[in-house]
Design a protein around this motif. Structure first.
Motif, short mmCIF file in Angstrom:
data_model
loop_
_atom_site.label_atom_id
_atom_site.label_comp_id
_atom_site.label_asym_id
_atom_site.label_seq_id
_atom_site.Cartn_x
_atom_site.Cartn_y
_atom_site.Cartn_z
N LYS A 70 0.85 -1.19 0.00
CA LYS A 70 0.00 0.00 0.00
C LYS A 70 0.89 1.24 0.00
CE LYS A 70 -3.94 0.47 0.81
NZ LYS A 70 -5.09 0.79 -0.07
N ALA A 71 0.42 2.29 -0.69
CA ALA A 71 1.21 3.52 -0.80
C ALA A 71 0.38 4.71 -0.35
CB ALA A 71 1.67 3.72 -2.25
N GLU A 72 1.03 5.64 0.34
CA GLU A 72 0.38 6.88 0.76
C GLU A 72 1.38 8.03 0.62
OE1 GLU A 72 -0.65 7.13 4.84
OE2 GLU A 72 1.21 6.21 5.56
N VAL A 73 0.84 9.23 0.42
CA VAL A 73 1.68 10.41 0.25
C VAL A 73 2.08 10.94 1.62
CG1 VAL A 73 1.79 12.76 -0.66
CG2 VAL A 73 0.61 10.98 -1.95
N GLN A 74 3.36 11.21 1.77
CA GLN A 74 3.90 11.76 3.01
C GLN A 74 4.58 13.09 2.70
OE1 GLN A 74 3.83 10.75 6.20
NE2 GLN A 74 2.77 8.80 5.95
N ARG A 75 4.54 13.98 3.67
CA ARG A 75 5.20 15.27 3.54
C ARG A 75 6.45 15.27 4.41
NH1 ARG A 75 2.26 21.13 3.42
NH2 ARG A 75 4.14 22.41 3.11
N ALA A 76 7.53 15.83 3.87
CA ALA A 76 8.78 15.88 4.62
C ALA A 76 8.62 16.76 5.85
CB ALA A 76 9.90 16.42 3.73
N ALA A 77 9.43 16.48 6.85
CA ALA A 77 9.39 17.27 8.08
C ALA A 77 9.72 18.73 7.78
CB ALA A 77 10.36 16.70 9.10
N ASP A 78 9.23 19.62 8.64
CA ASP A 78 9.44 21.06 8.43
C ASP A 78 10.93 21.36 8.37
OD1 ASP A 78 6.74 21.37 8.50
OD2 ASP A 78 6.66 21.93 10.63
N GLY A 79 11.29 22.08 7.32
CA GLY A 79 12.68 22.48 7.17
C GLY A 79 13.59 21.42 6.63
N ALA A 80 13.07 20.24 6.29
CA ALA A 80 13.89 19.14 5.76
C ALA A 80 13.44 18.81 4.35
CB ALA A 80 13.81 17.92 6.66
N SER A 81 14.35 18.30 3.56
CA SER A 81 14.02 17.91 2.20
C SER A 81 13.65 16.44 2.17
CB SER A 81 15.22 18.16 1.27
OG SER A 81 16.32 17.36 1.66
N VAL A 82 13.06 16.02 1.06
CA VAL A 82 12.68 14.63 0.91
C VAL A 82 13.91 13.73 0.97
CG1 VAL A 82 11.80 12.95 -0.75
CG2 VAL A 82 10.55 15.06 -0.34
N GLU A 83 15.02 14.17 0.40
CA GLU A 83 16.24 13.36 0.39
C GLU A 83 16.71 13.03 1.80
OE1 GLU A 83 15.63 15.90 -1.47
OE2 GLU A 83 15.67 15.05 -3.48
N ALA A 84 16.43 13.91 2.75
CA ALA A 84 16.87 13.68 4.13
C ALA A 84 15.89 12.81 4.91
CB ALA A 84 17.05 15.01 4.86
N ASN A 85 14.67 12.63 4.40
CA ASN A 85 13.66 11.88 5.14
C ASN A 85 13.34 10.52 4.53
OD1 ASN A 85 12.12 13.72 7.35
ND2 ASN A 85 12.91 14.99 5.71
N SER A 86 13.31 10.46 3.20
CA SER A 86 12.72 9.28 2.57
C SER A 86 13.60 8.04 2.66
CB SER A 86 12.43 9.58 1.09
OG SER A 86 13.64 9.92 0.41
N ARG A 133 9.26 18.26 -1.38
CA ARG A 133 8.46 18.34 -0.15
C ARG A 133 7.60 17.11 0.08
NH1 ARG A 133 4.57 22.15 -0.16
NH2 ARG A 133 4.49 22.22 -2.44
N PHE A 134 7.35 16.32 -0.94
CA PHE A 134 6.45 15.17 -0.80
C PHE A 134 7.10 13.92 -1.38
CE2 PHE A 134 3.68 18.87 -0.84
CZ PHE A 134 2.78 18.59 0.18
N TYR A 135 6.72 12.78 -0.81
CA TYR A 135 7.21 11.49 -1.30
C TYR A 135 6.17 10.42 -0.97
CZ TYR A 135 8.55 10.62 3.58
OH TYR A 135 8.52 10.45 4.94
N TRP A 136 6.28 9.31 -1.68
CA TRP A 136 5.43 8.16 -1.41
C TRP A 136 6.03 7.34 -0.27
CZ3 TRP A 136 0.71 7.57 -3.30
CH2 TRP A 136 0.38 8.15 -4.52
N LYS A 137 5.18 6.89 0.62
CA LYS A 137 5.59 5.93 1.64
C LYS A 137 4.83 4.64 1.37
CE LYS A 137 5.93 4.98 6.59
NZ LYS A 137 5.76 5.50 7.96
#
Length: 344
Positions: A70-86, A133-137
């Motif tokens: 299953k996939a859902e859209v996630q937003r990166a933490a405030d002040g962080a980029s997708v590359e640092a979170n995903s 700012r957004f990525y799939w989880k």
């Protein structure tokens, strides 16, 4: 070191016979397979209507597993980029085994090994990126329907591979840094791992984790429960595909890369040692002294089963990796077989 599954209840005489047959050159396996031959299986993909991707795999011994993605859209933490979170948060994997709690060692280690192989290449986070700012989880739910008749890692890995291969994501309609807007038409959705391209390169597929055991000078792939009961060492080898083919000697082979290697604690360490006739009162032997009992622990007696001691040497690990990744070897055969599976 990952834990083993349930212990196979075999007598020392049965273990000794099995060890002797598997030590031959070539080894004689209980199901008459070759050393690098995998068990036959039945595959079904894309059968769960509420999931982005799904697969079901059944082995010939009755083991069966189902995986849903299953996939859902996630937003990166405030002040962080997708590359640092995903990289560490884009995949959530759970393994459910009959008779085990969610926090038991076996399902936890199985989920960790599968997740490690999935993120090792760094390819999946790039596929799940929408913008800065957004990525799939993706949530990968793995369910073993049958009791673990053997170590379930190969079964779960193949099922996860096919489920991810069948996974589809809605087509993105927004552009650049806009809030994501997707197409409602599911027929326009795109595969997480596309299988068509305008160039001649083979597109990268999800990784596969192979279970390999060493016994003496022999290397056996996809061991059964009985074979694991006499293994000297067991390794989980995760292999990925770089997305290219190379020609050598007039044939085309895949370009494979090693993603991770983990040792598995073999159940053979927990088996009962055999007793030589010389010190067995039931066969006319005499009870040894205490010093002789200590010496017996390290003494090899032909035809008497002794649980293995210590871990695999570097030479054994190198030999396993070399055989798994060699052109035309077991890993390439697995990828060839999975590529032949029709995925919706």
């Amino acid at each position: 070191m990952a834990p083993t599954a349930a212990i196979t209840l075999l007598s020392p005489a049965e273990l000794s016979f099995l060890h002797s047959s598997l030590s031959l050159s070539p080894p004689v396996r209980p199901d008459l397979r070759e050393a690098s031959q995998f068990r036959p299986l039945v595959v079904e993909t894309d059968f769960l209507p509420g999931a982005n991707g799904s697969a079901r795999v059944c082995f010939a011994d009755g083991s069966e597993a189902v995986v849903g993605v299953k996939a859902e859209v996630q937003r990166a933490a405030d002040g962080a980029s997708v590359e640092a979170n995903s990289a560490s948060f884009c995949v959530e994997m759970t393994v459910d085994l009959p008779g085990y709690r969610d926090d038991d060692a076996l399902p936890v280690f199985l989920a960790a090994m599968l997740n490690e192989a999935l993120l090792a290449s760094g390819d999946l986070p790039r596929r799940l990126r929408i913008n800065s700012r957004f990525y799939w989880k993706i949530h990968v739910d793995i369910l073993l329907l049958s009791a673990p008749l053997s170590y379930p890692l190969p079964l779960l890995s193949l099922t996860t591979h096919l489920a991810l291969l069948s996974a589809r994501l809605p087509r993105l309609k927004s552009e650049l840094e806009e809030d994501p807007l997707f197409d409602d038409d599911w027929e326009a959705s795109v595969h997480l791992y596309p299988r068509s391209s305008t160039d001649s390169k083979v597109l990268q597929r999800p990784p596969v984790t192979l279970l390999v055991m060493a016994l003496g000078d022999n290397i056996l792939f996809d061991p059964t429960r009985e074979e694991l009961a006499v293994a000297d060492a067991v390794l989980a080898v995760s292999v990925g595909e770089t997305g290219e083919k190379q020609s050598s000697g007039g044939r085309t082979s895949r370009e494979l890369m090693l993603l991770s290697v983990r040792t598995i604690d073999p159940p053979s360490r927990l088996t009962t040692a055999g007793v030589p006739n010389a010190i067995n009162p039931a066969t006319g032997g005499t009870l040894p002294s205490q010093d002789a009992v200590y010496a017996q622990e390290v003494m090899e007696v032909k035809g008497v089963w002794r649980p293995p001691r210590g871990g695999p040497s570097r030479a054994v690990i190198k030999k396993i990796i070399r055989q798994a990744l060699e052109p035309g070897g077991p890993a390439e055969e697995v990828f060839d077989g999975l590529e032949a599976v029709e995925v919706g």
